[in-house]
Design a protein around this motif. Sequence first.
Motif, PDB file in Angstrom:
ATOM      1  N   SER A  23     -33.026 -21.607 -12.243  1.00 60.31           N
ATOM      2  CA  SER A  23     -31.830 -21.015 -12.855  1.00 60.31           C
ATOM      3  C   SER A  23     -32.157 -20.282 -14.151  1.00 60.31           C
ATOM      4  N   LEU A  24     -33.244 -20.694 -14.805  1.00 63.71           N
ATOM      5  CA  LEU A  24     -33.662 -20.047 -16.053  1.00 63.71           C
ATOM      6  C   LEU A  24     -34.649 -18.905 -15.812  1.00 63.71           C
ATOM      7  N   GLY A  25     -34.946 -18.617 -14.544  1.00 60.30           N
ATOM      8  CA  GLY A  25     -35.880 -17.533 -14.233  1.00 60.30           C
ATOM      9  C   GLY A  25     -37.305 -17.840 -14.605  1.00 60.30           C
ATOM     10  N   ALA A  26     -37.733 -19.062 -14.355  1.00 56.78           N
ATOM     11  CA  ALA A  26     -39.086 -19.480 -14.733  1.00 56.78           C
ATOM     12  C   ALA A  26     -40.145 -18.708 -13.958  1.00 56.78           C
ATOM     13  N   ASN A  27     -41.331 -18.623 -14.545  1.00 59.70           N
ATOM     14  CA  ASN A  27     -42.481 -18.087 -13.822  1.00 59.70           C
ATOM     15  C   ASN A  27     -42.948 -19.095 -12.776  1.00 59.70           C
ATOM     16  N   ILE A  28     -43.440 -18.568 -11.666  1.00 61.50           N
ATOM     17  CA  ILE A  28     -44.188 -19.379 -10.706  1.00 61.50           C
ATOM     18  C   ILE A  28     -45.644 -18.949 -10.805  1.00 61.50           C
TER      19      ILE A  28
ATOM     20  N   GLU B 145     -53.126 -16.102  -3.882  1.00 62.88           N
ATOM     21  CA  GLU B 145     -52.202 -15.006  -3.588  1.00 62.88           C
ATOM     22  C   GLU B 145     -51.286 -15.329  -2.417  1.00 62.88           C
ATOM     23  N   MET B 146     -51.769 -16.133  -1.482  1.00 65.93           N
ATOM     24  CA  MET B 146     -51.003 -16.432  -0.277  1.00 65.93           C
ATOM     25  C   MET B 146     -49.619 -16.978  -0.606  1.00 65.93           C
ATOM     26  N   ILE B 147     -49.520 -17.796  -1.636  1.00 70.34           N
ATOM     27  CA  ILE B 147     -48.225 -18.351  -2.032  1.00 70.34           C
ATOM     28  C   ILE B 147     -47.308 -17.236  -2.517  1.00 70.34           C
ATOM     29  N   CYS B 148     -47.823 -16.364  -3.343  1.00 70.25           N
ATOM     30  CA  CYS B 148     -47.009 -15.272  -3.884  1.00 70.25           C
ATOM     31  C   CYS B 148     -46.547 -14.327  -2.783  1.00 70.25           C
ATOM     32  N   VAL B 149     -47.407 -14.070  -1.812  1.00 69.33           N
ATOM     33  CA  VAL B 149     -47.046 -13.204  -0.691  1.00 69.33           C
ATOM     34  C   VAL B 149     -46.005 -13.877   0.198  1.00 69.33           C
ATOM     35  N   GLY B 150     -46.129 -15.186   0.381  1.00 67.27           N
ATOM     36  CA  GLY B 150     -45.236 -15.908   1.273  1.00 67.27           C
ATOM     37  C   GLY B 150     -43.832 -16.091   0.747  1.00 67.27           C
ATOM     38  N   LEU B 151     -43.663 -16.094  -0.557  1.00 68.16           N
ATOM     39  CA  LEU B 151     -42.341 -16.288  -1.140  1.00 68.16           C
ATOM     40  C   LEU B 151     -41.494 -15.026  -1.000  1.00 68.16           C
ATOM     41  N   SER B 152     -40.236 -15.209  -0.670  1.00 71.76           N
ATOM     42  CA  SER B 152     -39.316 -14.089  -0.448  1.00 71.76           C
ATOM     43  C   SER B 152     -39.000 -13.379  -1.755  1.00 71.76           C
ATOM     44  N   LYS B 153     -39.358 -12.114  -1.845  1.00 72.59           N
ATOM     45  CA  LYS B 153     -39.089 -11.355  -3.064  1.00 72.59           C
ATOM     46  C   LYS B 153     -37.595 -11.202  -3.351  1.00 72.59           C
ATOM     47  N   PRO B 154     -36.746 -10.929  -2.342  1.00 73.31           N
ATOM     48  CA  PRO B 154     -35.306 -10.860  -2.642  1.00 73.31           C
ATOM     49  C   PRO B 154     -34.744 -12.174  -3.173  1.00 73.31           C
ATOM     50  N   ARG B 155     -35.218 -13.291  -2.632  1.00 74.21           N
ATOM     51  CA  ARG B 155     -34.725 -14.585  -3.103  1.00 74.21           C
ATOM     52  C   ARG B 155     -35.177 -14.845  -4.541  1.00 74.21           C
ATOM     53  N   LEU B 156     -36.431 -14.535  -4.836  1.00 74.70           N
ATOM     54  CA  LEU B 156     -36.931 -14.715  -6.199  1.00 74.70           C
ATOM     55  C   LEU B 156     -36.207 -13.813  -7.181  1.00 74.70           C
TER      56      LEU B 156
ATOM     57  N   GLY C  20     -34.272 -14.002 -10.899  1.00 81.51           N
ATOM     58  CA  GLY C  20     -35.116 -13.489 -11.974  1.00 81.51           C
ATOM     59  C   GLY C  20     -36.432 -14.208 -12.100  1.00 81.51           C
ATOM     60  N   VAL C  21     -36.923 -14.760 -10.996  1.00 84.22           N
ATOM     61  CA  VAL C  21     -38.182 -15.517 -10.991  1.00 84.22           C
ATOM     62  C   VAL C  21     -39.335 -14.581 -10.629  1.00 84.22           C
ATOM     63  N   SER C  22     -40.434 -14.676 -11.368  1.00 85.22           N
ATOM     64  CA  SER C  22     -41.631 -13.869 -11.116  1.00 85.22           C
ATOM     65  C   SER C  22     -42.785 -14.764 -10.680  1.00 85.22           C
ATOM     66  N   THR C  23     -43.663 -14.217  -9.846  1.00 85.07           N
ATOM     67  CA  THR C  23     -44.845 -14.962  -9.411  1.00 85.07           C
ATOM     68  C   THR C  23     -46.101 -14.359 -10.028  1.00 85.07           C
ATOM     69  N   HIS C  24     -47.100 -15.211 -10.237  1.00 85.70           N
ATOM     70  CA  HIS C  24     -48.357 -14.785 -10.855  1.00 85.70           C
ATOM     71  C   HIS C  24     -49.518 -15.530 -10.203  1.00 85.70           C
TER      72      HIS C  24
ATOM     73  N   ILE D 278     -40.690 -24.421  -2.132  1.00 88.52           N
ATOM     74  CA  ILE D 278     -40.040 -23.564  -3.125  1.00 88.52           C
ATOM     75  C   ILE D 278     -38.854 -22.836  -2.511  1.00 88.52           C
ATOM     76  N   HIS D 279     -38.968 -22.389  -1.263  1.00 92.84           N
ATOM     77  CA  HIS D 279     -37.818 -21.776  -0.598  1.00 92.84           C
ATOM     78  C   HIS D 279     -36.666 -22.770  -0.494  1.00 92.84           C
ATOM     79  N   ALA D 280     -36.980 -24.033  -0.236  1.00 92.00           N
ATOM     80  CA  ALA D 280     -35.928 -25.054  -0.188  1.00 92.00           C
ATOM     81  C   ALA D 280     -35.272 -25.214  -1.554  1.00 92.00           C
ATOM     82  N   LEU D 281     -36.067 -25.209  -2.612  1.00 92.22           N
ATOM     83  CA  LEU D 281     -35.505 -25.292  -3.964  1.00 92.22           C
ATOM     84  C   LEU D 281     -34.620 -24.084  -4.274  1.00 92.22           C
ATOM     85  N   LEU D 282     -35.041 -22.901  -3.832  1.00 92.25           N
ATOM     86  CA  LEU D 282     -34.229 -21.704  -4.051  1.00 92.25           C
ATOM     87  C   LEU D 282     -32.894 -21.829  -3.315  1.00 92.25           C
ATOM     88  N   ALA D 283     -32.914 -22.369  -2.095  1.00 89.83           N
ATOM     89  CA  ALA D 283     -31.670 -22.567  -1.349  1.00 89.83           C
ATOM     90  C   ALA D 283     -30.766 -23.568  -2.049  1.00 89.83           C
ATOM     91  N   LEU D 284     -31.350 -24.641  -2.555  1.00 91.66           N
ATOM     92  CA  LEU D 284     -30.560 -25.628  -3.295  1.00 91.66           C
ATOM     93  C   LEU D 284     -29.983 -25.034  -4.570  1.00 91.66           C
TER      94      LEU D 284
END
Length: 220
Positions: free
Chosen positions: A73-78, A83-94, A98-102, A208-214
Amino acid sequence: MQQNTITEQMTQAGQKIEHDSFAIVDQEVGTHHYSVDEWNIVRRMIHATADFEFNGLTRFHPDSVSAGLSAISLGANIVADVEMICVGLSKPRLSHFGVSTHHFISDADVITQAKAENSTRAVQAMRKAQRLGLLQNSIVAVGNAPTALLEVIRMINEENLRPALIVGMPVGFVSAAESKTETALLNDIPWIVTEGRKGGSTLVVAAIHALLALAEQANK
């Protein structure tokens, strides 16, 4: 309860397949000891792998779900180990949160430093993230490299690092189980881990996708 929109599949057909899959998992899993929110995470991990052993292998710090939802909710960095994790996470959901991956595992300076110190790229990648100020209050996501997880634990103990949440699920045979055992000894830093050798980036993405849904549901 209102239907999620941002963290759902983009088509009705895709949504039906996913929901039917979740229903099959619920039907076949038998008993479990997880809370409702924890089960939403474990169920998605089982859905992503078709491996029911994660019912039992997945462990949660008591504050892990609430910490994860707050961080999102605070837009934390992941900060991920690979790289596989960053590629696998849904960009629209992130982006909705306001969440960014690194990730820094393949950066030239990381590789050079790992060779110079005879350490691993994963260790140097986490040190680079720390130098850049990305680890504090972040979600640390480790699905491949136990040394990344051990380095984060070292920084917590020796450098007062305080990530918001660790999703520690490295897979493998050398230090994988041990790194997750060490993570689960942390009292003040929330974590979600898988016990033993099993893990992987797919599981981290699912969690992480489950957390985003929650998080989306919580904001309704």
